[in-house]
Scaffold this active site. Structure first.
Site, PDB file in Angstrom:
ATOM      1  N   SER A   1      29.671  41.712  38.698  1.00 29.75           N
ATOM      2  CA  SER A   1      28.957  42.042  39.912  1.00 29.75           C
ATOM      3  C   SER A   1      28.708  40.805  40.775  1.00 29.75           C
ATOM      4  O   SER A   1      29.643  40.088  41.140  1.00 29.75           O
ATOM      5  CB  SER A   1      27.662  42.766  39.528  1.00 29.75           C
ATOM      6  OG  SER A   1      27.062  43.347  40.637  1.00 29.75           O
ATOM      7  N   MET A   2      27.463  40.505  41.101  1.00 34.82           N
ATOM      8  CA  MET A   2      27.144  39.364  41.954  1.00 34.82           C
ATOM      9  C   MET A   2      27.579  38.051  41.316  1.00 34.82           C
ATOM     10  O   MET A   2      27.944  37.107  42.021  1.00 34.82           O
ATOM     11  CB  MET A   2      25.629  39.341  42.245  1.00 34.82           C
ATOM     12  CG  MET A   2      25.230  38.375  43.345  1.00 34.82           C
ATOM     13  SD  MET A   2      25.968  38.851  44.915  1.00 34.82           S
ATOM     14  CE  MET A   2      26.412  37.253  45.551  1.00 34.82           C
TER      15      MET A   2
ATOM     16  N   HIS B   1      32.671  44.964  41.810  1.00 35.82           N
ATOM     17  CA  HIS B   1      32.443  46.304  42.339  1.00 35.82           C
ATOM     18  C   HIS B   1      31.604  46.188  43.598  1.00 35.82           C
ATOM     19  O   HIS B   1      31.101  45.101  43.925  1.00 35.82           O
ATOM     20  CB  HIS B   1      31.782  47.228  41.300  1.00 35.82           C
ATOM     21  CG  HIS B   1      30.433  46.776  40.843  1.00 35.82           C
ATOM     22  ND1 HIS B   1      29.286  46.996  41.566  1.00 35.82           N
ATOM     23  CD2 HIS B   1      30.044  46.114  39.740  1.00 35.82           C
ATOM     24  CE1 HIS B   1      28.249  46.501  40.923  1.00 35.82           C
ATOM     25  NE2 HIS B   1      28.684  45.948  39.806  1.00 35.82           N
TER      26      HIS B   1
ATOM     27  N   ASP C   1      34.507  50.178  39.706  1.00 38.62           N
ATOM     28  CA  ASP C   1      34.426  48.981  38.871  1.00 38.62           C
ATOM     29  C   ASP C   1      35.834  48.494  38.552  1.00 38.62           C
ATOM     30  O   ASP C   1      36.692  49.274  38.139  1.00 38.62           O
ATOM     31  CB  ASP C   1      33.701  49.281  37.558  1.00 38.62           C
ATOM     32  CG  ASP C   1      32.211  49.476  37.756  1.00 38.62           C
ATOM     33  OD1 ASP C   1      31.747  49.326  38.899  1.00 38.62           O
ATOM     34  OD2 ASP C   1      31.522  49.779  36.775  1.00 38.62           O
TER      35      ASP C   1
ATOM     36  N   GLY D   1      23.257  40.767  39.390  1.00 40.20           N
ATOM     37  CA  GLY D   1      21.842  40.911  39.728  1.00 40.20           C
ATOM     38  C   GLY D   1      21.622  41.055  41.218  1.00 40.20           C
ATOM     39  O   GLY D   1      22.438  41.642  41.938  1.00 40.20           O
TER      40      GLY D   1
END
Length: 197
Positions: free
Chosen positions: A101-102, A126, A176, A72
């Site tokens: 991700s985050m 990523h 990714d 997010g």
């Protein structure tokens, strides 16, 4: 049909009757936090508030953060990461489901030697992305410069927490990179994989 958040009984000391609390509030009392949604300012504020409260309550007891999140907002996520390192209590991280991700930055930010992944967890890292593309050209340039600074911060976090060289992190963020629990352990994002079947 949605079930909602289940309620569980909780007996307050010196009270004869149990109170009914929602499951997550009961688990919070045991210092078990859950990041199970997309990271945004509301989620980050709630988890940061809980970590600060629990750390004030007893800075010697560990906090466990279970993570199953698509990632997010970068700024909110970095705020959550900073809070984990600000509080006196150690924050252990546990990956289950997808940690992307985050959320993978939050995972790697747990207390070193106490970052865990369940056997079927997946970790995705990523490079940071932006939704600044709607901005005017001049603003877009400023936003791109800011995004590059944030990317450098993310590289620095992964480098310090995984002991990988920064050039490798930089290279790996280009696309990714989806990892199994064992691969995340080999990479240094987690320290151990839970046994299970």
């Amino acid at each position: 049909m949605p079930v909602g958040v289940p309620k569980v009984p909780y007996l307050v000391p010196d009270d004869d009757d149990a109170s009914w609390l929602d499951l997550y509030n009961r688990l919070y009392q045991e210092r078990l936090l859950f990041l199970g949604v997309e990271i945004n300012s509301e989620t980050a504020n709630q988890l940061a508030g809980l970590m600060i409260y629990l750390s004030i309550e007893d800075p010697t007891r560990e906090i466990f953060m279970f993570i199953n999140s698509p990632g997010g907002d970068i700024i909110s996520g970095l705020g959550l990461y900073d809070t984990m390192h600000f509080v006196g209590a150690e924050v252990n991280t546990v990956a289950f489901g997808l940690v992307a991700s985050m959320a993978s930055v939050i995972l790697v930010g747990g207390e070193i030697t106490k970052r865990l992944a369940f056997p079927h967890a997946r970790v995705l890292m990523h490079q940071p992305a932006s939704s600044f593309l709607d901005a005017k050209t001049g603003e877009g340039m400023l936003d791109a410069f800011e995004l590059m600074k944030i990317r450098d911060n993310i590289i620095d976090i992964y480098t310090r927490r995984t002991n990988k060289p920064s050039w490798q992190i930089d290279y790996d963020l280009e696309r990714d990179r989806l990892m199994s629990a064992e691969e995340a352990k080999d990479y240094g994002i987690v320290d151990m994989v839970a046994e299970g079947g």
